[in-house]
Design a protein around this motif. Structure first.
Motif, mmCIF file in Angstrom:
data_model
loop_
_atom_site.group_PDB
_atom_site.id
_atom_site.type_symbol
_atom_site.label_atom_id
_atom_site.label_comp_id
_atom_site.label_asym_id
_atom_site.label_seq_id
_atom_site.Cartn_x
_atom_site.Cartn_y
_atom_site.Cartn_z
ATOM 1 N N THR A 90 0.832 -1.208 0.000
ATOM 2 C CA THR A 90 0.000 0.000 0.000
ATOM 3 C C THR A 90 0.858 1.246 0.000
ATOM 4 O O THR A 90 0.657 2.168 -0.810
ATOM 5 C CB THR A 90 -0.940 0.003 1.217
ATOM 6 N N THR B 9 2.729 1.533 -3.307
ATOM 7 C CA THR B 9 1.836 1.907 -4.405
ATOM 8 C C THR B 9 1.605 3.410 -4.422
ATOM 9 O O THR B 9 1.584 4.040 -5.495
ATOM 10 C CB THR B 9 0.490 1.171 -4.281
ATOM 11 N N GLN C 53 -1.368 9.493 1.015
ATOM 12 C CA GLN C 53 -0.148 8.926 1.590
ATOM 13 C C GLN C 53 0.166 9.541 2.950
ATOM 14 O O GLN C 53 0.529 8.838 3.900
ATOM 15 C CB GLN C 53 1.029 9.138 0.645
ATOM 16 N N GLN D 179 -2.233 8.142 5.401
ATOM 17 C CA GLN D 179 -1.908 6.750 5.710
ATOM 18 C C GLN D 179 -0.743 6.654 6.682
ATOM 19 O O GLN D 179 -0.727 5.823 7.591
ATOM 20 C CB GLN D 179 -1.584 5.997 4.415
#
Length: 401
Positions: A223, A226, A281, A284
């Motif tokens: 994740t 990516t 991002q 996250q």
């Protein structure tokens, strides 16, 4: 005293040769070497591992902040090469010298790419490369290192993966800078466009291959990786679209009049997608790292705020441009073939013959796609490129309605 490139390359080669020799001798004298020999000796009735197994690094890491959850196991029959790299990882000085040699190879590769595809750099392009490399070091390698588990070998491994991706992105953005320069030239250097287009295709293939490798090297952190990979992919595709549209315009007999509008909307969509992915991002990382209101959290919040402001600004600029362009399309009529024949003039924006054109209230004629480009760069108060009469809708200019 500044160190030039030949001196740096020579010093790196000498240090690498010495470090490699010492590391190899240390590996041969270690228990790891004997473990591999015994492993293969026990399984003499089996086929030797293939090249993929020989070269695969069994990187068993534990980085909770980024989703890593693998532990360093006992040595398995993974090949001498994998065992040798495992041995190097335990020697900090030797590993740093090997990494420096890899950096040296990337520098030489970059010099070769610039020589083959760009024939040298313009001053502004050199400055952009320097700024992007500095930004990459500050906001990628160092920043990611700050949020990771404080095991330095984990930091090195992920930093290497991100650095390769950053190397590819630098040349993708350099191709965009070169496109902006070529677009201002009085003639069309088709050979230059073709060479850079080939480079972009190579970069795209390398991007996809390097991302595929992450499934093998970092399967539990896909994740995060990516979200690192997609912005590079989008930037590359955006620049490729610009070059392909330029080549298509040259190849078609009547040109490709919509290329400026296509390039604008491709650039708008990819830029907003990149900012959105960057925002995801950051969120996250905040989610996995946790909020402790430390220095890292403050930097993350500031970056989130900056991305949101840029997204808002980009949206507002596009809204104003769309309003102005809609006003031009609806308010002003197309020039008739008779008017085009009587004028027999070139577009004042692109200096090319006009087969179709928009007639403004002042009487001047321009390509519609050229007005797109003109309004894009004068969105706050668009005017006629020749006489500077306002092109804004009444709601925008207020008193001029």
């Amino acid at each position: 005293m500044r160190c030039d490139l030949p001196t740096y390359v020579f010093t790196s080669l000498v240090l690498f040769a010495a470090a490699f020799t010492v590391s190899l001798q240390s590996f041969i004298d270690s228990e790891l070497w004997h473990s591999v020999k015994e492993c293969y000796g026990v399984h003499t009735d089996l086929d030797l591992p293939d090249a993929t197994d020989q070269l695969r690094f069994h990187w068993h890491t534990s980085i909770p902040a980024l989703g890593y959850n693998r532990q360093f196991p006992a040595m398995s029959c993974s090949g001498y090469i994998s065992a040798f790299f495992t041995s190097i990882e335990t020697q900090k000085l030797s590993l740093l010298i090997h990494i420096n040699m890899a950096v040296c190879c990337f520098v030489l590769l970059g010099k070769i790419v610039i020589k083959l595809f760009f024939r040298g750099l313009l001053p502004v392009e050199s400055q952009h490369i320097y700024d992007r490399m500095l930004n990459f070091l500050l906001f990628k390698v160092i920043f990611v290192s700050a949020i990771m588990d404080p095991v330095w070998i984990h930091i090195v491994r992920l930093s290497i993966w991100i650095s390769v991706l950053g190397f590819l992105r630098i040349f993708s953005l350099l191709s965009r800078d070169r496109f902006d320069h070529l677009a201002t030239m009085p003639y069309l250097p088709v050979a230059e466009y073709r060479k850079v287009t080939v480079l972009l295709c190579i970069i795209l293939i390398c991007n996809l291959g390097w991302f595929a490798a992450s499934y093998v090297l970092f399967p539990t952190s896909i994740t995060f990786l990516t979200l690192e990979f997609l912005p590079v992919l989008l930037d590359t595709l955006q620049v490729m679209t610009k070059y392909f549209s330029q080549l298509l315009d040259q190849w078609r007999e009547h040109g490709f009049e919509s290329k400026r509008a296509v390039n604008y909307y491709i650039e708008l969509s990819t830029d907003m997608l990149v900012m959105a992915l960057t925002l995801v991002q950051y969120l996250q990382i905040l989610w996995s790292h946790g909020i402790s209101f430390g220095l890292v959290d403050i930097v993350l919040f500031l970056n989130v705020r900056s991305v949101l402001k840029n997204l808002y600004r980009k949206g507002m600029v596009h809204r104003d441009r769309w309003r102005a362009m809609s006003y031009v399309r609806n308010r002003y009529v197309d020039a008739t073939p008779t008017e085009l024949m009587m004028r027999n003039d070139d577009c004042a924006i692109c200096r090319e013959k006009m087969k179709t054109a928009k007639k403004l209230a002042c009487g001047h004629l321009f390509h519609v796609h050229c007005l797109h480009s003109w309004i894009q760069h004068h969105v706050s108060k668009p005017t006629c490129p020749t006489c500077r009469r306002s092109l804004s809708p009444p709601a925008t200019v207020g008193a001029q309605s």
